[in-house]
Write a protein that holds these residues in place. Structure first.
Motif, PDB file in Angstrom:
ATOM      1  N   ASP A  24      19.955   7.674 -30.883  1.00 44.35           N
ATOM      2  CA  ASP A  24      20.879   8.129 -29.847  1.00 44.35           C
ATOM      3  C   ASP A  24      21.435   6.864 -29.195  1.00 44.35           C
ATOM      4  O   ASP A  24      20.738   6.169 -28.470  1.00 44.35           O
ATOM      5  CB  ASP A  24      20.143   8.986 -28.817  1.00 44.35           C
ATOM      6  N   PHE A  25      22.710   6.571 -29.455  1.00 46.00           N
ATOM      7  CA  PHE A  25      23.269   5.288 -29.020  1.00 46.00           C
ATOM      8  C   PHE A  25      23.530   5.238 -27.522  1.00 46.00           C
ATOM      9  O   PHE A  25      23.802   4.169 -26.990  1.00 46.00           O
ATOM     10  CB  PHE A  25      24.538   4.981 -29.813  1.00 46.00           C
ATOM     11  N   GLU A  26      23.422   6.369 -26.834  1.00 41.54           N
ATOM     12  CA  GLU A  26      23.541   6.348 -25.364  1.00 41.54           C
ATOM     13  C   GLU A  26      22.246   5.875 -24.728  1.00 41.54           C
ATOM     14  O   GLU A  26      22.267   5.170 -23.722  1.00 41.54           O
ATOM     15  CB  GLU A  26      23.921   7.735 -24.864  1.00 41.54           C
ATOM     16  N   GLU A  27      21.106   6.296 -25.300  1.00 42.16           N
ATOM     17  CA  GLU A  27      19.792   5.845 -24.827  1.00 42.16           C
ATOM     18  C   GLU A  27      18.940   5.477 -26.037  1.00 42.16           C
ATOM     19  O   GLU A  27      18.083   6.253 -26.452  1.00 42.16           O
ATOM     20  CB  GLU A  27      19.105   6.944 -24.026  1.00 42.16           C
ATOM     21  N   PRO A  28      19.140   4.297 -26.599  1.00 34.71           N
ATOM     22  CA  PRO A  28      18.448   3.965 -27.850  1.00 34.71           C
ATOM     23  C   PRO A  28      16.942   3.719 -27.714  1.00 34.71           C
ATOM     24  O   PRO A  28      16.238   3.741 -28.699  1.00 34.71           O
ATOM     25  CB  PRO A  28      19.155   2.695 -28.322  1.00 34.71           C
ATOM     26  N   SER A  33      14.406   8.342 -30.387  1.00 34.35           N
ATOM     27  CA  SER A  33      15.355   7.295 -30.716  1.00 34.35           C
ATOM     28  C   SER A  33      14.661   5.937 -30.804  1.00 34.35           C
ATOM     29  O   SER A  33      15.050   5.095 -31.621  1.00 34.35           O
ATOM     30  CB  SER A  33      16.466   7.263 -29.667  1.00 34.35           C
TER      31      SER A  33
END
Length: 65
Positions: A24-28, A33
């Motif tokens: 999840d590139f919003e909260e890696p 993630s």
């Protein structure tokens, strides 16, 4: 040995692609993630080490000849 290296390279590349889909590139660094980020890092390390091994075996062959 050469075929085994290529098999491991393919497996590492497959795991790299698989883990990229779970980041999840919003909260890696949160939840599942984080495990995916660690998996991507491990896959990249495996690819680099296998590539170094392949190059070392080529050098060893040339030194024998």
């Amino acid at each position: 040995m050469k075929i085994l290296i290529y098999i491991f390279l393919a497996l590492a590349a497959g795991l790299l692609i698989f883990n990229l889909f779970y980041i999840d590139f919003e909260e890696p660094l949160a939840g599942e993630s984080f495990a995916a980020v660690v998996g991507v890092g491990a896959s990249l390390c495996a690819i680099i080490l296998l590539t170094i091994l392949k190059i070392a075996l080529k050098i060893k062959e040339k030194m024998k000849a």
